[in-house]
Design a protein around this motif. Structure first.
Motif, mmCIF file in Angstrom:
data_model
loop_
_atom_site.group_PDB
_atom_site.id
_atom_site.type_symbol
_atom_site.label_atom_id
_atom_site.label_comp_id
_atom_site.label_asym_id
_atom_site.label_seq_id
_atom_site.Cartn_x
_atom_site.Cartn_y
_atom_site.Cartn_z
ATOM 1 N N LEU A 49 40.117 30.599 25.640
ATOM 2 C CA LEU A 49 41.440 31.327 25.176
ATOM 3 C C LEU A 49 41.944 32.188 26.485
ATOM 4 N N TYR A 50 41.235 32.341 27.401
ATOM 5 C CA TYR A 50 41.949 33.190 28.527
ATOM 6 C C TYR A 50 43.263 32.661 29.096
ATOM 7 N N ASN A 51 44.179 33.284 29.662
ATOM 8 C CA ASN A 51 45.434 32.913 30.137
ATOM 9 C C ASN A 51 45.000 32.390 31.576
ATOM 10 N N HIS A 52 44.889 30.953 31.549
ATOM 11 C CA HIS A 52 44.519 30.317 32.726
ATOM 12 C C HIS A 52 45.422 30.644 33.938
ATOM 13 N N GLU A 53 46.754 30.376 33.743
ATOM 14 C CA GLU A 53 47.494 30.385 34.828
ATOM 15 C C GLU A 53 47.487 32.086 35.690
ATOM 16 N N TYR A 54 47.519 33.074 34.535
ATOM 17 C CA TYR A 54 47.385 34.504 35.021
ATOM 18 C C TYR A 54 46.218 34.669 35.855
ATOM 19 N N THR A 55 45.270 34.277 35.071
ATOM 20 C CA THR A 55 43.708 34.578 35.702
ATOM 21 C C THR A 55 43.545 33.910 37.035
ATOM 22 N N ALA A 56 43.943 32.501 37.308
ATOM 23 C CA ALA A 56 43.824 32.300 38.564
ATOM 24 C C ALA A 56 44.887 32.755 39.436
ATOM 25 N N ALA A 57 45.997 33.075 39.150
ATOM 26 C CA ALA A 57 46.991 33.557 40.008
ATOM 27 C C ALA A 57 46.655 35.110 40.351
ATOM 28 N N TYR A 58 46.371 35.841 39.422
ATOM 29 C CA TYR A 58 46.552 37.398 39.849
ATOM 30 C C TYR A 58 45.439 38.159 39.806
ATOM 31 N N THR A 59 44.234 37.694 39.262
ATOM 32 C CA THR A 59 42.991 38.379 39.265
ATOM 33 C C THR A 59 41.927 37.658 40.312
ATOM 34 N N ASN A 60 40.848 38.595 40.398
ATOM 35 C CA ASN A 60 39.954 38.106 41.493
ATOM 36 C C ASN A 60 38.917 37.034 40.931
ATOM 37 N N ALA A 61 39.170 36.665 39.841
ATOM 38 C CA ALA A 61 38.395 35.467 39.243
ATOM 39 C C ALA A 61 38.237 34.377 40.301
ATOM 40 N N PRO A 62 39.163 33.950 41.116
ATOM 41 C CA PRO A 62 38.768 32.929 41.951
ATOM 42 C C PRO A 62 37.914 33.530 43.316
ATOM 43 N N PHE A 63 37.886 34.569 43.455
ATOM 44 C CA PHE A 63 36.963 35.022 44.824
ATOM 45 C C PHE A 63 35.560 34.383 44.694
ATOM 46 N N ILE A 64 35.133 34.093 45.994
ATOM 47 C CA ILE A 64 33.866 33.755 46.132
ATOM 48 C C ILE A 64 32.976 34.961 46.213
ATOM 49 N N VAL A 65 31.987 35.359 45.579
ATOM 50 C CA VAL A 65 31.178 36.295 45.945
ATOM 51 C C VAL A 65 29.857 35.976 46.770
ATOM 52 N N LEU A 72 38.712 31.698 48.328
ATOM 53 C CA LEU A 72 39.303 31.593 46.931
ATOM 54 C C LEU A 72 38.983 30.354 46.410
ATOM 55 N N ASP A 73 38.737 30.137 45.354
ATOM 56 C CA ASP A 73 38.756 28.682 44.605
ATOM 57 C C ASP A 73 39.487 28.687 43.414
ATOM 58 N N ARG A 74 40.966 28.425 43.287
ATOM 59 C CA ARG A 74 41.714 28.507 42.237
ATOM 60 C C ARG A 74 41.408 27.860 41.171
ATOM 61 N N THR A 75 40.590 26.746 41.345
ATOM 62 C CA THR A 75 40.078 25.956 40.154
ATOM 63 C C THR A 75 39.198 26.421 39.362
ATOM 64 N N LEU A 76 38.525 27.587 39.944
ATOM 65 C CA LEU A 76 37.556 28.355 39.351
ATOM 66 C C LEU A 76 36.371 27.718 39.122
ATOM 67 N N LYS A 77 36.032 26.649 39.713
ATOM 68 C CA LYS A 77 34.730 25.706 39.453
ATOM 69 C C LYS A 77 33.667 26.182 40.293
ATOM 70 N N ASN A 78 34.041 26.362 41.500
ATOM 71 C CA ASN A 78 32.668 26.922 42.426
ATOM 72 C C ASN A 78 31.952 27.887 41.673
ATOM 73 N N LYS A 79 30.461 27.578 41.631
ATOM 74 C CA LYS A 79 29.344 28.373 40.960
ATOM 75 C C LYS A 79 29.376 29.831 41.523
ATOM 76 N N LYS A 80 29.983 30.281 42.752
ATOM 77 C CA LYS A 80 29.838 31.377 43.144
ATOM 78 C C LYS A 80 31.257 32.344 42.985
ATOM 79 N N THR A 81 32.237 31.732 42.018
ATOM 80 C CA THR A 81 33.411 32.463 41.883
ATOM 81 C C THR A 81 33.007 33.581 41.008
ATOM 82 N N VAL A 82 33.927 34.528 41.034
ATOM 83 C CA VAL A 82 33.863 35.549 39.959
ATOM 84 C C VAL A 82 33.766 35.068 38.630
#
Lengths: 237, 822
Positions: B83-99, B142-152
């Motif tokens: 239910l999260y907003n995919h486009e927004y989360t991937a574009a504007y948050t640090n969700a795609p960052f690799i920790v 960044l991994d904009r697909t958000l699939k990398n296990k080390k992404t935020v």
């Protein structure tokens, strides 16, 4: 055109700004109260309290509801208290606003009879028998202001205006309210100038929310006086 | 507030949690009501059914101190149900960052923890363990697909996978079906074009996990795309009309005006100070607005010291006091020092700590150690009269108390800044009564006298005092316009900026014009633009709305920054600059387009968060001259992962210091491992102690205000709420044999307070696992000085000396008590 007030209890938050604004405008003394186990205070209307937010906790359809009812004079179109008093020096209606006014001369009336005549149980007497109640802030209205309680209301639960406007608004608000509160209704809109909109059974708010045949109203002698119209005063029946 | 009061009306779903808006912010309900009339849902979550709950579409209760568990469950629900907003989360948050590899989380502890046995802080983290991975250019990977296990994103998913409905329900006491209903309703705002807002206050902040309560919601708001949009945001309802203003102008010990840092001892030069606190980003697409830090710090020094601040003397930087590295000077620490006899003098200015301070008995005891106290207030209060309070022996107290009567707000001219960041100018109403004076006059004369004393008598280190610019007087009185202009700032010499000649002595048009070379002054960079050559912006009263018609009223008063009514508003548009919400849009890009490319720059609507081109052209090609929307963050992204907080990059549920459960269901860490807990003789605590079996919380009511100083002497308000009370369930009353309206004692490990029992259906016992947990609540508006009976006392006599590690705000919203018949 007389003036009216709409009190939409479905959007009233019970903040009691109206209750304090009333005391402030009329410069009424505070009552010495104690907490008796409820937020509601004072416990009832009095000679010094014209407006009181009654608060009740009710379980309705299995859900807790906290009901707020900003109780005050309804400024009846045909006011039984006025008819009962039958003395324009004591109780009269301002024809410009429709507001029912009590004067110091109410001291000469039979206070209990007047109180008993009110279907909404509003007037209250002082120790010396003088009566008092909400005057619709008639002085404010004549100076282009809204009643103090309406001005203080933060949510728009209280609205003031010409009777036809308020009636129309009441109708619209009722339609809206019905979507959330299927049992929503206006209380005696054709008989009063202070019209309540309630979401639930009116008796859950206060015993005197609606006019009822079995109490208040006109005693036989008053009814007779009324029937005789203008001659009654002459004859002092 | 990231948004503002009127904007609440634009919301599709309003969550009121950690506040009681109907009672404590009554006017806010004008806008809540308007939103509801347009179909918005109102959700209220509160341990007690309040006047707010009475208007809610959905009400449910949670046990005080379990908000992170409640919201952590919402994060899990949003992720699991996509239910999260995919486009927004991937574009504007640090969700795609690799920790980075060093990050870890195990059994309630994040990587890098060290316990501190000495206290008051229970421990701390080496935050470098939470760093992001950077590419060769020093830009976050960044991994904009958000699939990398080390992404935020994936780490968040893993972290909150533990917050399943059963565990959350067992911790919060909220029934599972209620959790689902709240989650489902709120998560629906993740849809593009929908907006959800949160209205919170002290019910969230005053916990040992206070900051993280708000962080959890900020994460939800980011995931749902609710930041920057109309009807969204993270909205703190401030408890006083000018709390926002006083915080902006450095109410707190660790910040300076405009949220600059208080210098540490190790910042031993202006250069070192600026270097330490100016963040650096290598990403050309990051505005990294704080890179301007030196412009703001130098302009502030110029404002402090005027002509005597020169480049050669580092603009007076060395005249400033520095705080010791590692030391903390919060409210708690001040009174802890005072209790230990280390503080000799105290100005209690516009406050009443004897009633407002958590663990007020300790506060009152502390004041006995003072040599002198100056109480500046409109009335005497429990603080000024502490020496004759209950249980004191005036003959044994040495403290000399001076009372300076202050004027009431309406008796003076000046501005207040409301929760929505609107600075509003107010004219003087009636003149001050008797010998009371406006605060400005009092402090101005105090400053003048101190300066004179230093000039004549020397003193240990007179430079900062003697050189202090102190010219806010007109005809012998404090001039609020002079102060307001000083806050905005002046050009201190003729200078050409942006190709325009700016004359010495004129007001700076906005903070974009501030300089590092001493050619500008500004008492608070955030307010630069509030009082310009065009006049006093905060005194504007136009009721004309902006073209988007969402209630911005841009020419009514003024708001920081640069009159931007909704901050982070560039996140309200897609990367091409088109509003997510076509109807209630905040800004939109209106530049010209040619061959699929934007060729001129123009935004309409609110003042945009930076006027750069959008991130993408209409044809989808990326632009190099744009910036990410979260311009105050170093990397330009909304922080789902927050590596700057003291207690961890992801919020985690810990029990309050005093709690009714033997175990934390989420980990073996009972209490926030970085919580701050004081431990003098006056700081008793008791957790899972049969002597104090019930959860207690404090709150306010509509009819009184703060410690009641202004409302308790007011007979009309006392008529409404005459007595200190305790609210409890019918079940608890039965258990204790307490009748409605009866007087009872409420007791904590620290003290006892007499209350009138309000036995109500509005409190219900919680089912915590197999146990029944009762909760009670007390208002904190009372104090012994009034009413004259002296029997109505402060609820803060009960509350503990424990606080949040980031702010040291006290945990007054969850502690343990007993309730007994008198």
């Amino acid at each position: 055109m007389s003036k009216s007030i709409l009190i939409d209890t479905t959007i009233c938050t019970g903040c009691r700004g109206c209750q304090v604004a009333c005391k402030q405008w009329h410069n009424l003394p505070a009552e010495k109260t104690t907490n008796v186990g409820s937020f509601q205070n004072p416990q009832d209307l009095s000679f010094d309290t014209y407006k009181l937010v009654r608060m009740n906790e009710e379980i309705i359809n299995g859900k807790l509801e906290w009901l707020f009812f900003a109780d005050q004079c309804r400024h009846c179109i045909d006011a039984p208290c006025l008819e009962t008093a039958f003395d324009e020096n004591a109780i009269y209606k301002d024809s410009a606003t429709g507001a029912v006014q009590y004067t110091k001369t109410t001291k000469k009336l039979d206070a209990d009879e007047i109180i008993g005549s009110c279907p909404y149980n509003i007037p209250r007497k002082a120790v010396d028998g003088t009566l008092a109640k909400c005057d619709m802030c008639n002085d404010r209205i004549h100076n282009g202001l809204k009643p103090a309680c309406v001005t203080a209301c933060p949510t728009g639960a209280m609205q003031f205006g010409d009777r036809d406007e308020i009636l129309a608004l009441a109708g619209q608000r009722l339609e809206k309210a019905k979507k959330k509160f299927p049992k929503a209704m206006l209380l005696n809109p054709d008989e009063v100038n202070v019209i309540y909109l309630v979401g639930f059974d009116p008796e859950l708010y206060t015993d005197y929310a609606v006019a009822s045949n079995d109490r208040g109203g006109l005693s036989r002698s008053v009814a007779l006086r009324k029937m005789m119209g203008p001659f009654a005063k002459m004859m002092r029946v | 507030m990231t948004n503002h009061w009127i904007d609440i009306k634009n919301s599709d779903c309003i969550l009121i949690m950690g506040s009681n808006a109907a009672e404590n912010h009554p006017i806010s309900f004008k806008y809540v009501t308007q939103a509801m009339e347009k179909g918005a849902k109102l959700i209220n979550v509160d341990p007690r059914f309040t006047r707010t709950s009475s208007k809610a579409d959905i009400y449910t209760a949670l046990r005080s101190g379990t908000d992170i568990a409640f919201l952590g469950g919402m994060i899990k629900y949003i992720l699991e149900n996509n239910l999260y907003n995919h486009e927004y989360t991937a574009a504007y948050t640090n969700a795609p960052f690799i920790v980075g590899e060093a990050y870890g989380f195990k059994d309630g502890l994040f990587a890098g923890y060290t316990k501190n046995e000495e206290g008051p802080s229970a421990g701390s983290y080496d935050k470098s363990k939470w760093a992001f991975e950077m590419d060769a250019n020093g830009v976050p990977k960044l991994d904009r697909t958000l699939k990398n296990k080390k992404t935020v994103f994936q780490l968040m998913k893993e972290h909150y996978s533990r917050y399943d409905l059963d565990t959350v329900s067992k911790v919060t006491g909220t029934p599972k079906e209620d959790l689902i209903e709240v989650y489902k309703t709120y998560a629906a705002t993740g849809k593009t074009g929908k907006a959800g807002t949160i209205m919170y206050a002290m019910g969230w902040t005053q916990h040992t996990v206070g900051t993280q309560n708000i962080r959890t919601m900020a994460m939800i708001q980011l995931m749902l795309g609710n930041m920057g949009v109309a009807g969204g945001g993270v909205n703190a309802l401030r408890g006083e009309s000018n709390v926002q203003g006083s915080t902006d102008h450095c109410l707190l010990w660790h910040i300076w005006p405009g949220y600059l840092k208080t210098p540490r001892a190790s910042n031993n030069s202006l250069e070192a100070y600026n270097k330490k606190w100016t963040p650096k980003s290598q990403d050309p697409l990051s505005a990294n607005w704080w890179q301007n830090y030196p412009k703001y710090s130098v302009s502030l020094l110029k404002s402090f010291f005027g002509k005597t601040a020169t480049k050669d003397n580092q603009f007076g930087y060395n005249w400033l006091p520095k705080v010791d590295d590692g030391s903390v000077y919060s409210w708690f620490d001040i009174f802890d020092s005072m209790y230990k006899g280390d503080v000799k003098g105290f100005f209690a200015w516009g406050q009443n700590p004897a009633c407002s301070g958590s663990n007020a008995s300790k506060v009152r005891k502390s004041m006995e150690e003072l040599d002198w106290m100056v109480n500046v207030n409109i009335f005497d209060n429990e603080t000024g009269s502490f020496w004759k309070g209950p249980g004191t022996d005036a003959s044994k107290i040495k403290t000399e108390v001076f009372m300076l009567p202050a004027a009431v707000s309406v008796e003076k001219e000046g501005s207040i800044t409301n929760s929505g960041r609107w600075m509003q100018w107010r004219y003087q109403g009636p003149k001050p009564l008797g010998n009371s004076r406006p605060d400005g006059d009092i402090i101005m004369e105090l400053g003048q006298r101190i300066k004179e004393a230093y000039k004549k008598g020397g003193g240990v280190f007179k430079d900062p005092i003697v050189n202090l610019k102190w010219d806010y007087e007109t005809n012998g009185a404090y001039d609020p316009h002079k102060a307001a202009k000083e806050i905005n700032g002046y050009f201190t010499k003729d200078v050409t900026v942006k190709g325009k000649l700016c004359k010495k002595g004129t007001l700076v048009p906005s903070f974009a014009w501030l300089q590092t070379d001493g050619s500008t002054s500004s008492g608070n960079w955030l307010y630069c633009n509030s009082y310009t050559e065009k006049g006093n912006m905060s005194a504007r009263r136009s009721q004309q709305d902006a073209p988007n018609n969402i209630g911005l009223y841009p020419e009514f008063a003024w708001c920081w920054p640069v009159n931007r009514r909704i901050i982070y508003n560039r996140a309200s548009v897609d990367p091409k600059g088109r509003p997510w919400d076509k109807k209630d849009w905040v800004i939109k890009f209106a530049g010209e387009e040619k061959d699929g490319k934007y060729v001129s720059k123009k935004w309409i609507g609110d003042v945009p968060d930076g006027g750069w081109y959008p991130l993408e052209n209409p044809d989808g090609s990326k632009r190099k001259d744009s910036k990410h929307p979260f311009i105050m963050r170093k990397h330009g992204f909304g922080q789902i992962f927050g590596p700057g907080r003291a207690d961890g990059p992801f919020p985690e549920h810990y029990e309050p210091l005093e709690c009714p459960v033997e175990k934390n269901s989420f980990s073996s860490q009972m209490v926030n491992p970085t919580a701050v807990v004081y431990n003098t003789k006056a700081d008793a605590h008791a957790t899972c102690d049969p002597r104090f079996p019930f959860v207690g919380t404090t709150y306010r009511v509509s009819e009184h205000w703060q410690t009641g100083l202004m409302t308790r002497p007011q007979p009309w308000l006392m008529e409404l709420q005459p007595n200190m009370f305790v609210e409890m369930s019918e079940e608890l009353a039965k258990l204790r044999g307490i009748k409605n309206g009866e007087r009872v004692n409420v007791t904590s490990a620290r003290s006892s307070v007499e209350c009138t029992a309000i036995v109500t259906k509005r409190f219900k016992p919680f089912k915590i696992g197999y146990a029944t947990v009762h909760q009670v609540g007390v208002p904190w508006h009372y104090g012994w000085r009034w009413p004259a009976t002296g029997t109505e006392e402060s609820a803060n006599l009960l509350t503990p000396s424990a606080g949040d590690p980031n702010t040291r705000i006290p945990e007054t919203k969850a502690f343990m008590v007993n309730v007994t018949k008198l």
